[in-house]
Design a protein around this motif. Structure first.
Motif, PDB file in Angstrom:
ATOM      1  N   ILE A 224    -135.261 -35.374 -11.582  1.00 17.33           N
ATOM      2  CA  ILE A 224    -135.542 -35.678 -12.994  1.00 17.33           C
ATOM      3  C   ILE A 224    -134.708 -36.867 -13.457  1.00 17.33           C
ATOM      4  CG2 ILE A 224    -135.344 -34.811 -15.356  1.00 17.33           C
ATOM      5  CD1 ILE A 224    -135.941 -32.000 -14.243  1.00 17.33           C
ATOM      6  N   VAL A 225    -133.420 -36.838 -13.142  1.00 14.29           N
ATOM      7  CA  VAL A 225    -132.520 -37.925 -13.549  1.00 14.29           C
ATOM      8  C   VAL A 225    -132.957 -39.252 -12.929  1.00 14.29           C
ATOM      9  CG1 VAL A 225    -130.163 -38.816 -13.307  1.00 14.29           C
ATOM     10  CG2 VAL A 225    -130.546 -36.432 -13.993  1.00 14.29           C
ATOM     11  N   ASP A 226    -133.222 -39.245 -11.624  1.00 20.12           N
ATOM     12  CA  ASP A 226    -133.603 -40.483 -10.948  1.00 20.12           C
ATOM     13  C   ASP A 226    -134.942 -41.005 -11.457  1.00 20.12           C
ATOM     14  OD1 ASP A 226    -131.287 -40.311  -9.476  1.00 20.12           O
ATOM     15  OD2 ASP A 226    -132.257 -39.540  -7.664  1.00 20.12           O
ATOM     16  N   GLN A 227    -135.883 -40.108 -11.674  1.00 20.57           N
ATOM     17  CA  GLN A 227    -137.194 -40.522 -12.196  1.00 20.57           C
ATOM     18  C   GLN A 227    -137.047 -41.151 -13.578  1.00 20.57           C
ATOM     19  OE1 GLN A 227    -140.100 -40.332 -10.536  1.00 20.57           O
ATOM     20  NE2 GLN A 227    -141.777 -39.707 -11.875  1.00 20.57           N
ATOM     21  N   PHE A 228    -136.259 -40.506 -14.426  1.00 21.54           N
ATOM     22  CA  PHE A 228    -136.069 -41.020 -15.780  1.00 21.54           C
ATOM     23  C   PHE A 228    -135.376 -42.378 -15.758  1.00 21.54           C
ATOM     24  CE2 PHE A 228    -133.894 -41.592 -19.780  1.00 21.54           C
ATOM     25  CZ  PHE A 228    -134.829 -41.191 -20.719  1.00 21.54           C
ATOM     26  N   PRO A 259    -128.339 -26.868 -13.874  1.00 23.49           N
ATOM     27  CA  PRO A 259    -128.681 -28.237 -13.474  1.00 23.49           C
ATOM     28  C   PRO A 259    -129.835 -28.821 -14.279  1.00 23.49           C
ATOM     29  CG  PRO A 259    -129.190 -26.668 -11.720  1.00 23.49           C
ATOM     30  CD  PRO A 259    -128.389 -25.938 -12.733  1.00 23.49           C
ATOM     31  N   LEU A 260    -130.803 -27.982 -14.662  1.00 24.76           N
ATOM     32  CA  LEU A 260    -131.892 -28.477 -15.503  1.00 24.76           C
ATOM     33  C   LEU A 260    -131.352 -28.914 -16.855  1.00 24.76           C
ATOM     34  CD1 LEU A 260    -134.892 -28.953 -16.129  1.00 24.76           C
ATOM     35  CD2 LEU A 260    -135.019 -26.551 -16.855  1.00 24.76           C
ATOM     36  N   ARG A 261    -130.456 -28.122 -17.434  1.00 19.77           N
ATOM     37  CA  ARG A 261    -129.875 -28.457 -18.738  1.00 19.77           C
ATOM     38  C   ARG A 261    -129.152 -29.798 -18.673  1.00 19.77           C
ATOM     39  NH1 ARG A 261    -126.729 -24.468 -19.019  1.00 19.77           N
ATOM     40  NH2 ARG A 261    -128.215 -23.054 -20.024  1.00 19.77           N
ATOM     41  N   GLU A 262    -128.393 -30.015 -17.617  1.00 18.84           N
ATOM     42  CA  GLU A 262    -127.643 -31.265 -17.500  1.00 18.84           C
ATOM     43  C   GLU A 262    -128.567 -32.455 -17.255  1.00 18.84           C
ATOM     44  OE1 GLU A 262    -124.491 -31.490 -18.378  1.00 18.84           O
ATOM     45  OE2 GLU A 262    -124.848 -29.392 -18.869  1.00 18.84           O
ATOM     46  N   ALA A 263    -129.649 -32.234 -16.534  1.00 14.15           N
ATOM     47  CA  ALA A 263    -130.615 -33.317 -16.329  1.00 14.15           C
ATOM     48  C   ALA A 263    -131.279 -33.708 -17.642  1.00 14.15           C
ATOM     49  CB  ALA A 263    -131.669 -32.891 -15.308  1.00 14.15           C
ATOM     50  N   HIS A 266    -128.881 -35.633 -19.823  1.00 14.05           N
ATOM     51  CA  HIS A 266    -128.799 -37.025 -19.366  1.00 14.05           C
ATOM     52  C   HIS A 266    -129.934 -37.851 -19.966  1.00 14.05           C
ATOM     53  CE1 HIS A 266    -128.352 -40.417 -16.539  1.00 14.05           C
ATOM     54  NE2 HIS A 266    -129.668 -40.400 -16.487  1.00 14.05           N
ATOM     55  N   CYS A 267    -131.130 -37.307 -19.950  1.00 20.14           N
ATOM     56  CA  CYS A 267    -132.289 -38.053 -20.461  1.00 20.14           C
ATOM     57  C   CYS A 267    -132.225 -38.224 -21.974  1.00 20.14           C
ATOM     58  CB  CYS A 267    -133.584 -37.331 -20.069  1.00 20.14           C
ATOM     59  SG  CYS A 267    -133.855 -37.181 -18.284  1.00 20.14           S
ATOM     60  N   VAL A 268    -131.892 -37.166 -22.680  1.00 21.40           N
ATOM     61  CA  VAL A 268    -131.862 -37.211 -24.152  1.00 21.40           C
ATOM     62  C   VAL A 268    -130.781 -38.159 -24.658  1.00 21.40           C
ATOM     63  CG1 VAL A 268    -131.337 -35.824 -26.192  1.00 21.40           C
ATOM     64  CG2 VAL A 268    -132.897 -34.930 -24.462  1.00 21.40           C
ATOM     65  N   GLU A 269    -129.665 -38.235 -23.930  1.00 21.73           N
ATOM     66  CA  GLU A 269    -128.532 -39.045 -24.382  1.00 21.73           C
ATOM     67  C   GLU A 269    -128.459 -40.402 -23.687  1.00 21.73           C
ATOM     68  OE1 GLU A 269    -125.114 -36.587 -23.793  1.00 21.73           O
ATOM     69  OE2 GLU A 269    -125.716 -35.127 -25.339  1.00 21.73           O
TER      70      GLU A 269
END
Length: 306
Positions: A224-228, A259-263, A266-269
């Motif tokens: 998710i992080v890398d895609q975003f 881990p989903l919450r942290e991903a 990352h995207c929201v912030e």
């Protein structure tokens, strides 16, 4: 030699497409879509968390039911925490025994997307008349409960027959999410006019990643992080859609939530968060339908006359 073809769309490479922007000049549309499913007990199809190709039994049935009893409520809390809208691919038979889920969806203003009657069946195996009846059953059930018909369709297991897009168009659907061919919406041909394809991931999908490819929750969160990160940069060139597919019985397990919450945090912030439109697939479809012809790839509807 000519390969068999679907005939639904032509080749339009993304580098040759015109630019446009999402509402308020946003560049990356991000959708979170959950899958809320019901299964037949000891019958039909369905995933298993422990063994490949295992027959239906009480263990895999109850594991999937965990998503409706527990997992989805934790996902609702997570979405509320970050103020994220969501859409939900819903089996229509979920209405029979799970009213509290729909109360929460309505309270949040989320979108309901048709997801067949149950994930224990696959519409791709049906004759046309039977598939037509299935689509009608689903549409009527959601319409009766929500007061309006659903705008979009996502087939159970993305299963389609040769005529599924035709039947969906004829049943009044505006978009489908069964064709993971692009990072932008595009028009599909049907025998009754164009139907919009809204991007939906075959890979950025917790079921595919964790159950089928045996990746970890941390692997999925990193995806998710890398895609975003990549897409928010690429969206400076052209508008893109990033959809995240979540199954409440998979990522709703407690050890996968952190881990989903942290991903998502990352995207929201993210430093480029001003480029991002957190939205729902139906809103993307509505926006595309009002764009001038030629911006969305494919042969779209004729412009309406004033």
């Amino acid at each position: 030699m000519k390969l068999p073809s679907h005939g639904r769309y032509d080749f339009h490479p993304i580098i040759e497409r015109p630019d446009y922007a999402w509402p308020d000049g946003k560049r990356l549309a991000v959708c979170i879509v959950t899958n809320l499913e019901v299964y037949a007990y000891l019958k039909g199809t369905g995933w298993d968390p422990a063994k490949l190709n295992e027959p239906q039994n009480q263990r895999n049935y109850s594991w999937r039911d965990y998503g409706n009893r527990v997992g989805i409520w934790r996902l609702f809390d997570l979405f509320d925490k970050f103020g994220i809208p969501a859409a939900h691919n819903v089996n229509s038979l979920l209405y029979d025994d799970h009213p509290q889920i729909f109360e929460k969806i309505r309270e949040r203003g989320d979108e309901i997307v048709s997801h067949g009657r149950t994930n224990a069946e696959r519409q791709g195996d049906l004759w046309e008349i039977d598939e037509q009846r299935l689509i009608a059953d689903v549409t009527e059930k959601i319409s009766a409960n929500e007061g309006a018909p659903p705008r979009g369709w996502m087939g159970p297991a993305a299963s389609e027959s040769r005529v599924t897009p035709d039947l969906l168009k004829e049943a009044g659907y505006r978009y489908v999410m069964d064709w993971p061919a692009d990072d932008q919406p595009f028009w599909l041909r049907t025998r009754s006019g164009p139907l919009l394809s809204v991007p939906y991931p075959a890979e950025l999908n917790d079921s595919a990643a964790i159950i089928h490819r045996r990746q970890t929750a941390h692997d999925f969160a990193q995806m998710i992080v890398d895609q975003f990160d990549e897409m928010v940069e690429l969206s400076a060139e052209r508008p893109l859609v990033m959809t995240i597919s979540l199954h409440a019985f998979v990522v709703g397990q407690p050890f996968r939530l952190k881990p989903l919450r942290e991903a998502l945090r990352h995207c929201v912030e993210h430093k480029l968060k001003d480029r991002v439109w957190w939205t729902r697939p139906g809103d993307i479809a509505d926006f595309c339908y009002q764009l001038p012809p030629g911006l969305v790839p494919g042969e779209g509807p004729a412009p309406s006359t004033p």
